[in-house]
Design a protein around this motif. Structure first.
Motif, PDB file in Angstrom:
ATOM      1  N   HIS A  27      48.927  43.597  21.734  1.00 53.42           N
ATOM      2  CA  HIS A  27      48.563  43.008  23.032  1.00 53.42           C
ATOM      3  C   HIS A  27      47.110  42.549  23.077  1.00 53.42           C
ATOM      4  O   HIS A  27      46.738  41.754  23.926  1.00 53.42           O
ATOM      5  CB  HIS A  27      48.821  44.030  24.145  1.00 53.42           C
ATOM      6  CG  HIS A  27      50.279  44.267  24.390  1.00 53.42           C
ATOM      7  ND1 HIS A  27      50.964  43.680  25.414  1.00 53.42           N
ATOM      8  CD2 HIS A  27      51.201  44.990  23.694  1.00 53.42           C
ATOM      9  CE1 HIS A  27      52.240  44.048  25.370  1.00 53.42           C
ATOM     10  NE2 HIS A  27      52.402  44.852  24.336  1.00 53.42           N
ATOM     11  N   ARG A  70      40.528  45.248  35.194  1.00 51.20           N
ATOM     12  CA  ARG A  70      40.218  46.652  34.938  1.00 51.20           C
ATOM     13  C   ARG A  70      38.733  46.714  34.608  1.00 51.20           C
ATOM     14  O   ARG A  70      38.198  45.805  33.973  1.00 51.20           O
ATOM     15  CB  ARG A  70      40.990  47.165  33.726  1.00 51.20           C
ATOM     16  CG  ARG A  70      42.371  47.657  34.007  1.00 51.20           C
ATOM     17  CD  ARG A  70      42.985  48.333  32.782  1.00 51.20           C
ATOM     18  NE  ARG A  70      42.888  47.507  31.592  1.00 51.20           N
ATOM     19  CZ  ARG A  70      42.016  47.704  30.613  1.00 51.20           C
ATOM     20  NH1 ARG A  70      41.144  48.708  30.648  1.00 51.20           N
ATOM     21  NH2 ARG A  70      41.993  46.907  29.559  1.00 51.20           N
ATOM     22  N   LYS A  94      35.864  42.599  29.684  1.00 54.17           N
ATOM     23  CA  LYS A  94      36.163  41.634  30.743  1.00 54.17           C
ATOM     24  C   LYS A  94      34.936  40.804  31.154  1.00 54.17           C
ATOM     25  O   LYS A  94      35.053  39.909  31.989  1.00 54.17           O
ATOM     26  CB  LYS A  94      36.744  42.339  31.976  1.00 54.17           C
ATOM     27  CG  LYS A  94      38.005  43.163  31.688  1.00 54.17           C
ATOM     28  CD  LYS A  94      39.197  42.310  31.259  1.00 54.17           C
ATOM     29  CE  LYS A  94      40.455  43.163  31.031  1.00 54.17           C
ATOM     30  NZ  LYS A  94      41.580  42.388  30.499  1.00 54.17           N
ATOM     31  N   ARG A 147      39.042  49.492  43.394  1.00 48.15           N
ATOM     32  CA  ARG A 147      40.301  50.083  43.862  1.00 48.15           C
ATOM     33  C   ARG A 147      41.480  49.349  43.277  1.00 48.15           C
ATOM     34  O   ARG A 147      41.410  48.173  42.968  1.00 48.15           O
ATOM     35  CB  ARG A 147      40.376  49.913  45.373  1.00 48.15           C
ATOM     36  CG  ARG A 147      40.229  51.163  46.166  1.00 48.15           C
ATOM     37  CD  ARG A 147      40.642  50.876  47.604  1.00 48.15           C
ATOM     38  NE  ARG A 147      42.029  50.460  47.659  1.00 48.15           N
ATOM     39  CZ  ARG A 147      42.613  49.982  48.755  1.00 48.15           C
ATOM     40  NH1 ARG A 147      41.919  49.820  49.866  1.00 48.15           N
ATOM     41  NH2 ARG A 147      43.897  49.656  48.737  1.00 48.15           N
ATOM     42  N   PHE A 164      45.308  47.837  43.984  1.00 49.46           N
ATOM     43  CA  PHE A 164      46.091  47.346  45.117  1.00 49.46           C
ATOM     44  C   PHE A 164      47.521  47.157  44.661  1.00 49.46           C
ATOM     45  O   PHE A 164      47.761  46.899  43.477  1.00 49.46           O
ATOM     46  CB  PHE A 164      45.530  46.005  45.614  1.00 49.46           C
ATOM     47  CG  PHE A 164      44.200  46.173  46.289  1.00 49.46           C
ATOM     48  CD1 PHE A 164      44.133  46.394  47.645  1.00 49.46           C
ATOM     49  CD2 PHE A 164      43.026  46.146  45.552  1.00 49.46           C
ATOM     50  CE1 PHE A 164      42.910  46.577  48.267  1.00 49.46           C
ATOM     51  CE2 PHE A 164      41.806  46.335  46.160  1.00 49.46           C
ATOM     52  CZ  PHE A 164      41.743  46.552  47.522  1.00 49.46           C
ATOM     53  N   ASP A 173      39.767  38.678  25.191  1.00 46.14           N
ATOM     54  CA  ASP A 173      40.972  39.202  25.824  1.00 46.14           C
ATOM     55  C   ASP A 173      42.160  38.738  25.008  1.00 46.14           C
ATOM     56  O   ASP A 173      42.210  37.565  24.607  1.00 46.14           O
ATOM     57  CB  ASP A 173      41.096  38.652  27.252  1.00 46.14           C
ATOM     58  CG  ASP A 173      41.559  39.711  28.239  1.00 46.14           C
ATOM     59  OD1 ASP A 173      42.382  40.558  27.842  1.00 46.14           O
ATOM     60  OD2 ASP A 173      41.098  39.678  29.395  1.00 46.14           O
ATOM     61  N   MET A 179      45.299  38.235  25.940  1.00 47.31           N
ATOM     62  CA  MET A 179      45.865  37.131  26.712  1.00 47.31           C
ATOM     63  C   MET A 179      45.076  36.974  28.002  1.00 47.31           C
ATOM     64  O   MET A 179      44.383  36.013  28.221  1.00 47.31           O
ATOM     65  CB  MET A 179      47.348  37.413  27.014  1.00 47.31           C
ATOM     66  CG  MET A 179      48.033  36.382  27.885  1.00 47.31           C
ATOM     67  SD  MET A 179      47.878  34.696  27.262  1.00 47.31           S
ATOM     68  CE  MET A 179      48.657  34.792  25.666  1.00 47.31           C
ATOM     69  N   ASN A 180      45.197  37.920  28.889  1.00 52.85           N
ATOM     70  CA  ASN A 180      44.730  37.992  30.264  1.00 52.85           C
ATOM     71  C   ASN A 180      45.803  37.478  31.211  1.00 52.85           C
ATOM     72  O   ASN A 180      45.980  36.278  31.428  1.00 52.85           O
ATOM     73  CB  ASN A 180      43.417  37.258  30.528  1.00 52.85           C
ATOM     74  CG  ASN A 180      42.849  37.747  31.870  1.00 52.85           C
ATOM     75  OD1 ASN A 180      43.473  37.533  32.918  1.00 52.85           O
ATOM     76  ND2 ASN A 180      41.740  38.442  31.825  1.00 52.85           N
ATOM     77  N   LEU A 181      46.516  38.436  31.762  1.00 51.47           N
ATOM     78  CA  LEU A 181      47.623  38.095  32.659  1.00 51.47           C
ATOM     79  C   LEU A 181      47.134  37.722  34.044  1.00 51.47           C
ATOM     80  O   LEU A 181      47.825  37.017  34.773  1.00 51.47           O
ATOM     81  CB  LEU A 181      48.603  39.270  32.734  1.00 51.47           C
ATOM     82  CG  LEU A 181      49.337  39.548  31.418  1.00 51.47           C
ATOM     83  CD1 LEU A 181      50.252  40.755  31.553  1.00 51.47           C
ATOM     84  CD2 LEU A 181      50.150  38.331  30.976  1.00 51.47           C
ATOM     85  N   GLU A 234      48.698  35.076  36.584  1.00 54.81           N
ATOM     86  CA  GLU A 234      49.121  35.493  37.932  1.00 54.81           C
ATOM     87  C   GLU A 234      48.412  34.660  38.999  1.00 54.81           C
ATOM     88  O   GLU A 234      49.007  34.297  40.012  1.00 54.81           O
ATOM     89  CB  GLU A 234      48.791  36.980  38.157  1.00 54.81           C
ATOM     90  CG  GLU A 234      49.642  37.931  37.316  1.00 54.81           C
ATOM     91  CD  GLU A 234      49.123  39.368  37.332  1.00 54.81           C
ATOM     92  OE1 GLU A 234      48.117  39.662  38.025  1.00 54.81           O
ATOM     93  OE2 GLU A 234      49.730  40.213  36.639  1.00 54.81           O
TER      94      GLU A 234
END
Ligand code: ADQ
Length: 455
Positions: A154, A264, A269, A339, A341, A363, A365-367, A371
């Motif tokens: 991944h 995250r 990141k 936080r 969600f 990264d 991929m980076n979903l 999204e």
């Protein structure tokens, strides 16, 4: 069709919400053909660990083991997260190599193999996930398992010269030669692994994506960019705008635009760089001052690892500094929230944002990038600002692609995204959305499994 056996570090047990597309996709694959999901159940125990628990739901069996405190520390917090994670993200400077954790990692993989081997049948298809479990196939083969075993990485596969800088690299990475198919997120990851095998791994590339290990065993590699449940996310996002949390966010913006980042809390990141890029935007584009608020959601992860604690402190400092220098009595430029969600709420947040900021330093991929695109309102889509160093950049070519180390470039991309006319936003969004509809998470797992089964 043969039975599918999925192996991953964590298992999403029935009733547990392990949000994220991956769990959903694997569950769908298991349901379709019947199967077994094996891995760690998230528990650490005082005793020796390795206690097996099993439960069935429909045609899926969940078999999980617990880990002793010491094994968890060595295998998970230690070798997986302090050695392999930084190495695979090109961060040799952060690699903490220790023979004791290396052995703990092997010990847990061997325990997994001991528990799993007796459950396997000759015609099973086994699919192992990610860097926690690199040695698993070799350990299963030692225990007499001959069935098809595939692996999917991944995270990125770094350059050969980085891999060979790790002590004892051959012992670890040659474990991959026991699989039948190694799946990578991008062509670059695939090619970097092949050059490692040629240069330092003692093996050969004998055909297109066909490799040979010392001793003659042949195996395949391939490119399978992971994706999301595009249609589901699109409809979730459309519905989510009525959720109180999403409405609350919108109201709080008054008539300002929103830029959003969701990651995250992890050094891969590029969050400090992104914060500085945003600061640079405030400095370079005074004409836009006060017209855009940046919301960064960054749930704490791996809080037991020192680098992550330091990163957290660092980000709090930068955020405070930026707001101290630029805020107005009625406007805070940067909102920083540690936080989690519910996933549906996140899609509503994405849809409310004119700018999606996804600027990792590396990264797989980076979903989040995918999204964000899938969540947009087709009549008024936002603009994705995407790092060239994320796997997703190979597919989402109509994003505003940036180098996350170039703060001026990030700053200008934020400004262009905020000012982009509707017609151009729609054009870019349509191209990306069409791609994501075709290449969704179901296509991903079908492509991978059919390649594994014909390998
Ligand atoms: P991650 O490093 O975790 O995954 P990513 O691909 O972005 O990164 O996936 C994160 C997931 O967590 C997304 O589905 C996102 O919605 C969710 N998430 C993030 N912040 C959240 C929050 N505050 N609340 C709720 N959910 C949140 C690893 C690799 C990636 C690769 C994936 C899948 O590092 O490169 O894309 O696996 O292969």
């Amino acid at each position: 069709m043969s039975r599918l056996v999925v192996v991953s570090n964590r298992v999403a047990l029935p009733g547990q919400s392990m949000a994220g597309g991956l769990a959903v996709a694997l569950q769908a694959a298991l349901r379709e053909r019947g199967g077994l999901w094996f891995g760690w159940n998230g528990k650490s125990v005082r005793g020796p660990g390795g206690n097996l628990e099993q439960q069935d739901e429909g045609n899926i069996r969940y078999a999980t083991v617990d880990l002793s405190r010491a094994d968890l520390d060595a295998y998970y917090n230690g070798f997986s997260n302090r050695t392999l994670w930084p190495l695979l993200h090109f961060r040799l400077d952060l690699v903490d190599y220790d023979r004791a954790t290396r052995e703990g990692y092997r010990r847990v993989n061997a325990m997994f193999a001991d528990r799993l081997a007796p459950m396997l049948r000759e015609d099973d298809t086994v699919w192992v996930h990610d860097y926690h479990l690199i040695p698993l196939a070799a350990l299963l083969r030692e225990r007499g398992i001959g069935c098809r075993i595939g692996f999917f990485l991944h995270v990125p596969m770094p350059s050969a010269d980085l891999l060979m800088a790790m002590p004892d690299h051959q012992r670890l990475f040659s474990g991959l030669y026991a699989y039948d198919l190694l799946g990578f997120q991008t062509r670059r990851d695939n090619d970097r692994f092949q050059s490692y095998v040629r240069l330092y791994g003692g093996g050969e590339v004998v055909g297109k994506d066909l490799l040979q290990a010392p001793g003659g065993r042949r195996f395949r590699t391939g490119v399978f960019p992971i994706s999301i449940d595009t249609a589901h996310i699109a409809s979730q996002a459309a519905a989510a705008v009525n959720k109180p949390a999403v409405r609350g966010l919108r109201t709080s913006l008054e008539d300002r635009l929103l830029a959003i980042g969701v990651d995250r809390l992890d050094y891969s990141k590029g969050l400090p760089e992104r914060f500085h890029g945003f600061e640079r935007y405030l400095q370079r584009h005074p004409d836009q001052k006060g017209s855009l608020t940046y919301l960064q959601l960054a749930p704490v992860s791996r809080g037991e690892v020192n680098e992550y604690q330091m990163l957290r402190n660092h980000l709090e400092q930068i955020a405070g500094h930026i707001n101290g220098a630029h805020a107005e009595p009625n406007w805070t430029p940067l909102r920083y929230v540690n936080r989690n969600f519910p996933h549906a709420t996140l899609t509503g947040f994405y849809r409310s944002a004119r700018v999606g900021l996804v600027t990792p330093l590396r990264d797989g991929m980076n979903l989040v990038a995918k999204e964000y695109v899938a969540s947009q309102d087709p009549e008024n889509p936002g603009v994705l600002v995407l790092s060239l160093l994320a796997g997703a950049a190979d597919e989402l070519r109509e994003a505003l692609l940036v180098n996350p180390h170039d703060l001026d470039g990030v700053a200008d991309a934020i400004a262009s995204a905020a000012a982009m006319p509707l017609a151009r936003r729609k054009e870019r969004w349509h191209a990306m959305m069409e791609h994501l509809r075709k290449h969704d998470i179901n296509a991903w797992r079908k492509d991978y499994l059919s390649a594994l089964e014909s390998a």
